[in-house]
Enzyme design. Structure first.
Site, PDB file in Angstrom:
ATOM      1  N   HIS A 333       0.835  -1.212   0.000  1.00 47.97           N
ATOM      2  CA  HIS A 333       0.000   0.000   0.000  1.00 47.97           C
ATOM      3  C   HIS A 333       0.860   1.249   0.000  1.00 47.97           C
ATOM      4  O   HIS A 333       0.514   2.255  -0.636  1.00 47.97           O
ATOM      5  CB  HIS A 333      -0.929  -0.007   1.222  1.00 47.97           C
ATOM      6  CG  HIS A 333      -2.073   0.943   1.116  1.00 47.97           C
ATOM      7  ND1 HIS A 333      -2.107   2.143   1.791  1.00 47.97           N
ATOM      8  CD2 HIS A 333      -3.236   0.868   0.412  1.00 47.97           C
ATOM      9  CE1 HIS A 333      -3.246   2.760   1.518  1.00 47.97           C
ATOM     10  NE2 HIS A 333      -3.948   2.020   0.682  1.00 47.97           N
ATOM     11  N   CYS A 334       1.999   1.184   0.670  1.00 49.36           N
ATOM     12  CA  CYS A 334       2.867   2.361   0.820  1.00 49.36           C
ATOM     13  C   CYS A 334       3.514   2.797  -0.491  1.00 49.36           C
ATOM     14  O   CYS A 334       3.874   3.963  -0.647  1.00 49.36           O
ATOM     15  CB  CYS A 334       3.974   2.067   1.825  1.00 49.36           C
ATOM     16  SG  CYS A 334       3.393   1.493   3.425  1.00 49.36           S
ATOM     17  N   ILE A 335       3.684   1.885  -1.439  1.00 56.33           N
ATOM     18  CA  ILE A 335       4.402   2.231  -2.675  1.00 56.33           C
ATOM     19  C   ILE A 335       3.456   2.462  -3.847  1.00 56.33           C
ATOM     20  O   ILE A 335       3.902   2.650  -4.980  1.00 56.33           O
ATOM     21  CB  ILE A 335       5.455   1.166  -3.041  1.00 56.33           C
ATOM     22  CG1 ILE A 335       4.807  -0.161  -3.449  1.00 56.33           C
ATOM     23  CG2 ILE A 335       6.435   0.972  -1.891  1.00 56.33           C
ATOM     24  CD1 ILE A 335       5.817  -1.153  -4.048  1.00 56.33           C
TER      25      ILE A 335
END
Length: 346
Positions: A333-335
């Site tokens: 999700h972070c990237i």
């Protein structure tokens, strides 16, 4: 203007990512760098099975990106230092009163609180770069915030964390009411649910100080997926009841009590750096699918796929090994950052 951030489950136009470049985050050795490139590429290729991917690429990495990604992503050259697109890129919003209009929220990004190690000044311009490329309306914000620090249900509710938006390294003069007013202006939310903190590992030097997207997310309005650490030998076993209590006591924008669905952590407790923050909550919902984090734990990975398939019916769950991402401070999700489809005027 009445901006609104759609839920992640709403239809996407595409997913945005940023390709890694050499530096501290990628790693010091050839093996570390290779593992980083391969994992970012694996995520992009998995997403591309469901929807288009556009990748911001530093000019020094263009040739490598073309070789590794092939036709799985469209490349957009621009200076890059950090490559956690969720955090330094735009948060996309729509205006229900103006069909077809796309907005791009430009939070102030200071590398998760301006730690000495962070290299963030180039990537802090990415929201403006992407907005200009798309012809989107730029929604400028005075709040230091990252996309991983928020989750919305698309119907007026936002999840926040005291230790992120109220972090004195980010917003030394903010209080809850000021943050909530800015969320209302930029995201269209009317109700904020504040969690007291994040996972233990996220407070290390290279952590985010408690991003919510590794802890909890809306599967649907009124239904929250929550990280569950069931092993008493892990410090998050003591942390999670406090977070669960905050969710259990909350009501959303529609006045509902939240249904909480546990996503149990994998069995591993530690890596070479200490207690892990491996979390299946940090998945990405895409058109017709879910890109799930895998941790080399067949039993736990399969259990997580089953839970995700149940709460996102009709979507195919694809697992990508995320251990190399978490070793660098984040997950799938972070990237990634979803761009919603904007309604077309009749």
């Amino acid at each position: 203007m009445a901006w609104r951030m759609p839920a992640e489950t709403a239809p996407h136009e595409r997913t945005w990512m940023a390709f890694p470049r050499e530096g501290l985050t990628l790693g010091d050795t050839d093996a570390q760098r290779t593992a980083g490139y391969e994992t970012w590429t694996a995520v992009a290729r998995a997403v591309a099975e469901f929807e288009p991917v556009t990748m911001l690429v530093d000019p020094t990495e263009t040739a490598r990106a073309r070789r590794l990604l092939g036709d799985h992503a469209t490349l957009l050259e621009t200076p890059v230092d950090e490559f956690w697109m969720r955090d330094h890129g735009p948060t996309f919003v729509v205006d229900d009163e103006r069909p077809g209009v796309l907005g791009a929220v430009d939070w102030i990004f200071n590398g998760w609180g301006a730690p000495d190690w962070a290299q963030w000044r180039l990537s802090a311009a990415h929201a403006r770069t992407v907005a200009a490329h798309l012809g989107a309306e730029l929604v400028s914000s005075v709040l230091v915030n990252e996309g991983g620090g928020i989750h919305v249900d698309g119907e007026g509710t936002v999840l926040l964390t005291d230790t992120v938006q109220l972090d004195p390294r980010r917003n030394p003069f903010a209080d809850r009411s000021r943050v909530e007013a800015e969320m209302a202006r930029t995201l269209g939310t009317t109700t904020a649910i504040w969690l007291p903190r994040g996972l233990t590992r996220d407070y290390d030097d290279m952590g985010t100080n408690g991003h919510v997207d590794i802890v909890a997310t809306f599967a649907t309005p009124g239904r929250v997926l929550l990280h569950a650490q069931q092993d008493a030998g892990h410090p998050d076993h003591a942390v999670m009841p406090e977070i669960r209590a905050a969710l259990a006591e909350a009501t959303d924008a529609a006045g509902r009590r939240l249904e909480i669905v546990d996503l149990p952590a994998p069995a591993a407790l530690r890596d070479e750096e200490g207690f892990v923050d491996w979390s299946y909550v940090n998945h990405l919902v895409v058109n017709g699918g879910v890109i799930a984090c895998g941790f080399g734990d067949p039993v736990a990975d399969d259990r997580a796929r089953g839970i995700l398939a149940d709460v996102y019916p009709g979507r195919r769950v694809v697992t990508v090994d995320a251990r190399e991402l978490f070793a660098r401070g984040g997950g799938i999700h972070c990237i990634t950052q979803q761009q919603p489809v904007t309604a077309v005027a009749p």
